[in-house]
Design an enzyme around this catalytic site. Sequence first.
Site, PDB file in Angstrom:
ATOM      1  N   ASP A 169     101.363  52.320  21.707  1.00 18.03           N
ATOM      2  CA  ASP A 169     101.891  52.126  23.060  1.00 18.03           C
ATOM      3  C   ASP A 169     103.420  52.190  23.032  1.00 18.03           C
ATOM      4  O   ASP A 169     104.065  51.492  22.248  1.00 18.03           O
ATOM      5  CB  ASP A 169     101.427  50.762  23.583  1.00 18.03           C
ATOM      6  CG  ASP A 169     101.849  50.512  25.017  1.00 18.03           C
ATOM      7  OD1 ASP A 169     101.853  51.461  25.817  1.00 18.03           O
ATOM      8  OD2 ASP A 169     102.160  49.344  25.337  1.00 18.03           O
ATOM      9  N   ASP A 181     107.085  57.766  24.689  1.00  9.48           N
ATOM     10  CA  ASP A 181     107.731  57.396  25.946  1.00  9.48           C
ATOM     11  C   ASP A 181     109.161  57.929  25.958  1.00  9.48           C
ATOM     12  O   ASP A 181     110.077  57.305  25.443  1.00  9.48           O
ATOM     13  CB  ASP A 181     107.724  55.874  26.106  1.00  9.48           C
ATOM     14  CG  ASP A 181     108.409  55.425  27.397  1.00  9.48           C
ATOM     15  OD1 ASP A 181     108.845  56.297  28.179  1.00  9.48           O
ATOM     16  OD2 ASP A 181     108.509  54.204  27.613  1.00  9.48           O
ATOM     17  N   HIS A 202     106.926  46.475  33.979  1.00  5.40           N
ATOM     18  CA  HIS A 202     106.556  45.789  32.742  1.00  5.40           C
ATOM     19  C   HIS A 202     106.977  44.320  32.774  1.00  5.40           C
ATOM     20  O   HIS A 202     107.949  43.951  33.421  1.00  5.40           O
ATOM     21  CB  HIS A 202     107.238  46.459  31.545  1.00  5.40           C
ATOM     22  CG  HIS A 202     106.696  47.812  31.236  1.00  5.40           C
ATOM     23  ND1 HIS A 202     105.410  48.011  30.800  1.00  5.40           N
ATOM     24  CD2 HIS A 202     107.258  49.040  31.300  1.00  5.40           C
ATOM     25  CE1 HIS A 202     105.210  49.309  30.591  1.00  5.40           C
ATOM     26  NE2 HIS A 202     106.314  49.950  30.903  1.00  5.40           N
ATOM     27  N   HIS A 254     100.844  51.699  33.688  1.00  8.32           N
ATOM     28  CA  HIS A 254     101.467  50.691  32.837  1.00  8.32           C
ATOM     29  C   HIS A 254     101.910  49.512  33.697  1.00  8.32           C
ATOM     30  O   HIS A 254     102.089  49.638  34.902  1.00  8.32           O
ATOM     31  CB  HIS A 254     102.682  51.283  32.119  1.00  8.32           C
ATOM     32  CG  HIS A 254     102.333  52.197  30.996  1.00  8.32           C
ATOM     33  ND1 HIS A 254     102.669  51.935  29.688  1.00  8.32           N
ATOM     34  CD2 HIS A 254     101.655  53.373  30.974  1.00  8.32           C
ATOM     35  CE1 HIS A 254     102.232  52.909  28.903  1.00  8.32           C
ATOM     36  NE2 HIS A 254     101.614  53.796  29.671  1.00  8.32           N
ATOM     37  N   GLY A 255     102.106  48.363  33.050  1.00 11.28           N
ATOM     38  CA  GLY A 255     102.596  47.190  33.758  1.00 11.28           C
ATOM     39  C   GLY A 255     101.602  46.603  34.736  1.00 11.28           C
ATOM     40  O   GLY A 255     101.987  46.038  35.765  1.00 11.28           O
TER      41      GLY A 255
END
Length: 309
Positions: A82, A104, A181, A209-210
């Site tokens: 991740d 990322d 996040h 995400h988050g």
Amino acid sequence: MPLIDSKGMLIYAMENKFAVGAFNANNLETAQAIIEAAEEENAPVIVQISQGAIDYAGEDCFFAIVKTLAQKASVPVVCHLDHGVDFGTVIRALRAGFTSLMFDGSSLPFEENVKITKMLVEIAHASGVPLEAEIGKVPDAAKGPLSPEEVKKYLTTPEEAQEFCEKTGVDSLAVAVGSAHRMKVQSVRLDIERIANIRERVGVPLVLHGASGVMDESVIEAIKAGISKINFATELNKAFTNAIKEKLQAEPELVDVRKYGAYARERVKKVVKEKIKLLNSTGKAEEIMDFINKNRYFEKKSDTSKIVE
């Protein structure tokens, strides 16, 4: 069963309108809780190891934990990197044996993100491993309050999502649609229309995400609009930490780490089970494996230990 890669799992979820839970593990107990919860729900699961976790304990250590637990599990398990934010971390995770990767490059200029992502896609695919990337940027709530205007400027546009996928050949795409996040309270509503518009232009599974800060009803709407993988980290960390505080407050003389570790593990497992049910992936383990066995997306893996960083 052996670890599997995430590609077929997410394609099946995308085609059947549910999402696979991706849960971050930062220690043995959390990894156990994630996989035990998946088994009890008969659900596919992705165990995520972040770059921060790798900095904390090393990619080989975490991979060994997840692999050992997965081999004894009755449900399909993915070991996923991740937020690998640099080329070297992604390659080290690949060499360690991770069965799914994320690069990322969302903080980079668009063309540089494309260039590095495309290179890593080619390397990962040569080893039979899928790669997730991010376009737009999911902000970090831990760095301070986020204004609506600040969140808005990071949102993914359907046009850039389409261009990014076409240029990189990425297997799944993390998109910025309103989440953040490290949010400690569920208060966010996602831009559902934006998700649907991106889904229309992009053929690969979309990733949120988050999600720890997103309201449950908005998560459900996001899945209907086209999200296929949903990441949770902060809620697990909160559950683990609060459980330990609670246990030690009740038993201040306790020094056996196994006892309060086991207590925290059960609390994390409860959270993971709730999320699996929310994502509608309960009971999907066998049908996912049937789909994967019928659809092989990669040729036989090469020897990842020979990949040079």
